[in-house]
Design a protein around this motif. Structure first.
Motif, PDB file in Angstrom:
ATOM      1  N   GLY A  30       0.801  -1.224   0.000  1.00 18.26           N
ATOM      2  CA  GLY A  30       0.000   0.000   0.000  1.00 18.26           C
ATOM      3  C   GLY A  30       0.828   1.266   0.000  1.00 18.26           C
ATOM      4  N   ASP A  31       2.158   1.165   0.166  1.00 15.77           N
ATOM      5  CA  ASP A  31       2.988   2.390   0.178  1.00 15.77           C
ATOM      6  C   ASP A  31       3.094   2.981  -1.213  1.00 15.77           C
ATOM      7  N   LYS A  32       3.043   4.295  -1.273  1.00 14.52           N
ATOM      8  CA  LYS A  32       3.232   4.978  -2.555  1.00 14.52           C
ATOM      9  C   LYS A  32       4.663   5.466  -2.629  1.00 14.52           C
ATOM     10  N   LEU A  33       5.334   5.162  -3.740  1.00 13.02           N
ATOM     11  CA  LEU A  33       6.736   5.536  -3.902  1.00 13.02           C
ATOM     12  C   LEU A  33       6.907   6.398  -5.138  1.00 13.02           C
TER      13      LEU A  33
ATOM     14  N   THR B 170       5.477   7.564 -10.275  1.00 10.36           N
ATOM     15  CA  THR B 170       4.889   7.105  -8.991  1.00 10.36           C
ATOM     16  C   THR B 170       4.507   5.639  -9.111  1.00 10.36           C
ATOM     17  N   ALA B 171       4.675   4.926  -7.995  1.00  2.72           N
ATOM     18  CA  ALA B 171       4.352   3.503  -7.980  1.00  2.72           C
ATOM     19  C   ALA B 171       3.745   3.139  -6.639  1.00  2.72           C
ATOM     20  N   THR B 172       2.977   2.030  -6.623  1.00  2.04           N
ATOM     21  CA  THR B 172       2.408   1.505  -5.365  1.00  2.04           C
ATOM     22  C   THR B 172       2.885   0.076  -5.191  1.00  2.04           C
TER      23      THR B 172
ATOM     24  N   ALA C  68      13.119 -16.598  -2.537  1.00  2.00           N
ATOM     25  CA  ALA C  68      13.508 -15.189  -2.449  1.00  2.00           C
ATOM     26  C   ALA C  68      12.292 -14.335  -2.153  1.00  2.00           C
ATOM     27  N   GLN C  69      12.529 -13.214  -1.454  1.00  2.00           N
ATOM     28  CA  GLN C  69      11.413 -12.275  -1.238  1.00  2.00           C
ATOM     29  C   GLN C  69      11.151 -11.529  -2.525  1.00  2.00           C
ATOM     30  N   GLN C  70       9.887 -11.460  -2.914  1.00  2.00           N
ATOM     31  CA  GLN C  70       9.546 -10.751  -4.143  1.00  2.00           C
ATOM     32  C   GLN C  70       8.524  -9.672  -3.818  1.00  2.00           C
ATOM     33  N   THR C  71       8.744  -8.464  -4.347  1.00  2.00           N
ATOM     34  CA  THR C  71       7.780  -7.376  -4.162  1.00  2.00           C
ATOM     35  C   THR C  71       7.194  -7.035  -5.504  1.00  2.00           C
ATOM     36  N   ILE C  72       5.876  -6.905  -5.566  1.00  2.00           N
ATOM     37  CA  ILE C  72       5.232  -6.530  -6.824  1.00  2.00           C
ATOM     38  C   ILE C  72       4.840  -5.057  -6.730  1.00  2.00           C
ATOM     39  N   LEU C  73       5.279  -4.298  -7.738  1.00  2.00           N
ATOM     40  CA  LEU C  73       4.964  -2.862  -7.793  1.00  2.00           C
ATOM     41  C   LEU C  73       4.012  -2.611  -8.935  1.00  2.00           C
ATOM     42  N   ARG C  74       3.078  -1.695  -8.735  1.00  2.00           N
ATOM     43  CA  ARG C  74       2.241  -1.249  -9.854  1.00  2.00           C
ATOM     44  C   ARG C  74       2.664   0.179 -10.160  1.00  2.00           C
ATOM     45  N   ILE C  75       3.017   0.481 -11.414  1.00  2.00           N
ATOM     46  CA  ILE C  75       3.437   1.842 -11.765  1.00  2.00           C
ATOM     47  C   ILE C  75       2.163   2.649 -12.011  1.00  2.00           C
ATOM     48  N   ASN C  76       1.979   3.702 -11.226  1.00  2.00           N
ATOM     49  CA  ASN C  76       0.746   4.471 -11.355  1.00  2.00           C
ATOM     50  C   ASN C  76       0.798   5.494 -12.471  1.00  2.00           C
ATOM     51  N   SER C  77       1.881   6.279 -12.503  1.00  2.00           N
ATOM     52  CA  SER C  77       1.908   7.309 -13.543  1.00  2.00           C
ATOM     53  C   SER C  77       3.330   7.711 -13.841  1.00  2.00           C
TER      54      SER C  77
ATOM     55  N   GLN D  34      -6.913  -4.981 -11.442  1.00  2.00           N
ATOM     56  CA  GLN D  34      -6.232  -3.687 -11.539  1.00  2.00           C
ATOM     57  C   GLN D  34      -5.914  -3.079 -10.173  1.00  2.00           C
ATOM     58  N   ASN D  35      -5.547  -3.949  -9.230  1.00  2.00           N
ATOM     59  CA  ASN D  35      -5.213  -3.502  -7.885  1.00  2.00           C
ATOM     60  C   ASN D  35      -4.055  -2.514  -7.913  1.00  2.00           C
ATOM     61  N   GLY D  36      -4.199  -1.380  -7.259  1.00  2.00           N
ATOM     62  CA  GLY D  36      -3.090  -0.428  -7.231  1.00  2.00           C
ATOM     63  C   GLY D  36      -3.246   0.703  -8.221  1.00  2.00           C
ATOM     64  N   VAL D  37      -4.024   0.507  -9.283  1.00  2.00           N
ATOM     65  CA  VAL D  37      -4.161   1.566 -10.279  1.00  2.00           C
ATOM     66  C   VAL D  37      -4.972   2.715  -9.677  1.00  2.00           C
ATOM     67  N   GLY D  38      -6.132   2.379  -9.133  1.00  2.00           N
ATOM     68  CA  GLY D  38      -6.939   3.390  -8.456  1.00  2.00           C
ATOM     69  C   GLY D  38      -6.577   3.372  -6.985  1.00  2.00           C
TER      70      GLY D  38
END
Lengths: 178, 177, 187
Positions: free
Chosen positions: B90-93, B122-124, B153-162, C18-22
């Protein structure tokens, strides 16, 4: 696939026909460059399973230049498979028999020895002189740059350049050159 | 005439001035690249780029340096990053090390990084889990040596917002660090 | 080249809905703790429940916590996720600290991530923005109308400057009536 995507696929995976002038070039250096185009290594879409190689047409292969003593000393080995069928042919003998063989062997040797090699070699066309069949030359769209400089012959330089070239000194008129 | 000259001189002395003009604290000895005179073609290119940035017609993509690797990202895509990484779900980076940012019409290539305030990525963080079990098998034949190592291994999934190209090229950034 | 395994399928990176987009939604739906009230193997889990469970439930209001005390059964944590995955994990003889970490892993995962091998570490819906590569992307337009083979495209043009050429350029430059841009470099 939709029509637009199919057109995009054709565009990206199109096979280009390149021409390479072998005049006064070292076959082994040129083979290094030619094999890249044959295998498709110059494309960002390259993958060994992708059949993305291009066609290369080599012309003037009879004007090839080997280094140093190689015309006299380099020998090509061939075995017919039968006992006593080994033969060593020197480069000049091979070139006299078939002027396309040296560059063909050079390109074959520069590729990895896998099962795709013979298939890739089928995409290479070699002609000893400038004369290339019409249908082959019509497909050609790109030229590969030569690696070695072909110097202009002294008697091919235009006269005005020779006259206008800055001279440091000149022989007097009545001087006799031995 | 003399008054006009004096006025112009005073305007010119605001930044430089003998004992420091009024705004001399904003001028530095380290002259930024922007104040050097640029030739005509560069100006035209920069003006064209700025116009395109204003219009904001197409999608942007960027090449970002993250955890030692470089990734090509655009809005809305997913990235899986391996190894220990503190950010929680949930962190925004914001990803700051941008090497290249581009749109359909132009690209901004950094040397090696693009100017700090120019591009905002920006990414979440969506999920932090463990990868599938990888077996590292070692064997030396005929020497009775065999080891199996199981690793997750620890894996983190990021979603690129903009990815936004926020400021204009070659102008002072609005959000200075 | 392809690694096929019936029990470890290969999958691409995906995020449900689309988790994370909104906005971001925690993917864990419910956790069930099954433990024995007296057996030694559940000691770690019992400690976790006594000390950390209430905080956990308060911090994650979107997660439903169930507890199933069952006699003579080994302790187990079962996590169920919004995409339907069910992760079963035995915590028999695990310490309190280990269980805290495993519960944290369950909370932050978005499903059973370790059951499939990720084929790529990226996912995009738009792989190309400036247009996919074609053989004509970086080619000179003059090639279209050129009559090949042409020495303009075929001759080598990457040689370093020879000494003769340098001398010639030096001579040309020191002439009075010649500007720098008009100097033509040979080869």
């Amino acid at each position: 696939m939709s029509a637009a995507k199919r057109v995009q696929q054709w565009a990206t995976f199109a096979r280009t026909w390149h021409v390479f002038d072998c005049k006064w070039q070292d076959p082994y250096e040129s083979a290094h460059v030619i094999k890249k185009y044959l295998m498709g290594l110059h494309k960002p879409i390259y993958h060994p399973m992708n059949d993305c190689g291009d066609v290369v047409v080599c012309i003037n292969s009879k004007d090839i230049a080997l280094r140093g003593n190689e015309w006299r000393k380099r020998a090509y080995f061939h075995h017919t498979g039968y006992p006593g069928g080994a033969s060593w042919t020197l480069a000049w003998e091979l070139h006299n028999k078939d002027p396309t063989m040296i560059i063909k062997k050079a390109v074959y040797r520069s590729m990895t020895g896998n099962l795709q090699r013979r298939h890739t070699m089928q995409r290479l066309f070699i002609y000893p002189e400038d004369k290339v069949p019409e249908d082959v030359m019509q497909n050609v769209t790109n030229q590969i740059r030569q690696i070695r400089l072909v110097p202009t012959r002294l008697d091919h330089i235009p006269e005005e350049e020779v006259k206008n070239f800055p001279k440091i000194m000149d022989y007097p008129e009545d001087y006799v050159l031995k | 005439m003399a008054m006009i000259r004096a006025g112009l001189q005073r305007i010119a002395n605001i930044f430089s001035g003998p004992q420091g003009g009024i705004l001399s604290r904003f001028a530095t000895n380290l002259v930024p690249v922007e104040s050097k005179p640029v030739p005509e073609t560069t100006k035209d290119v920069i003006a064209a780029c700025n116009k395109l940035i204003e219009q904001n017609a197409s999608r942007n993509f960027a090449i970002v340096h993250l955890l030692g690797k470089q990734w090509r990202i655009t809005d809305g895509d997913l990235l899986v990053v391996e190894g220990y990484w503190p950010p929680n779900i949930g962190d925004k980076l914001t990803l700051d090390k941008v090497l290249l940012a581009a749109t359909k019409d132009f690209s901004l290539i950094g040397r090696p990084l693009v100017q700090p305030g120019l591009v905002t990525v920006t990414a979440t963080v969506i999920s932090k889990g463990l990868s599938h079990t990888r077996t590292h098998f070692k064997k030396k034949r005929r020497k009775q040596f065999m080891r199996i190592n199981f690793q997750r291994a620890q894996q983190t999934i990021l979603r690129i917002n903009s990815i936004e190209i926020a400021n204009k090229v070659n102008e002072a950034p609005k959000n200075v660090f | 080249m392809s690694a096929k395994n019936l029990f470890l399928p290969a999958a691409f990176v995906r995020a449900p809905l689309q988790n994370g987009v909104g906005r971001y939604v925690c993917q864990l739906q419910r956790i069930t703790f099954k433990f024995c009230k007296s057996h030694g193997g559940s000691r770690g889990l019992r400690d976790f429940i006594e000390q950390n469970l209430v905080e956990f439930a308060k911090e994650n209001p979107g997660v439903v916590v169930y507890m199933k005390p069952r006699r003579h059964r080994s302790p187990v944590i079962v996590g169920e996720y919004l995409n339907g995955d069910r992760v079963w994990m035995s915590v028999h003889n695990k310490t309190h600290d280990e269980i805290t970490k495993w519960v944290e892993v369950m909370r932050t995962q978005q499903g059973d991530v370790s059951s499939s091998r990720l084929r790529k570490y990226q996912y995009t819906d738009h792989p190309s923005i400036q247009g996919p590569w074609t053989p004509f992307t970086f080619k000179i337009p003059e090639l279209n109308t050129a009559q090949l083979p042409d020495p303009k495209f075929g001759a080598n043009n990457r040689l370093p400057q020879s000494a003769t050429e340098e001398l010639r350029l030096m001579f040309e430059k020191q002439k009075l009536n010649v500007k720098e841009e008009e100097l033509k470099v040979a080869e």
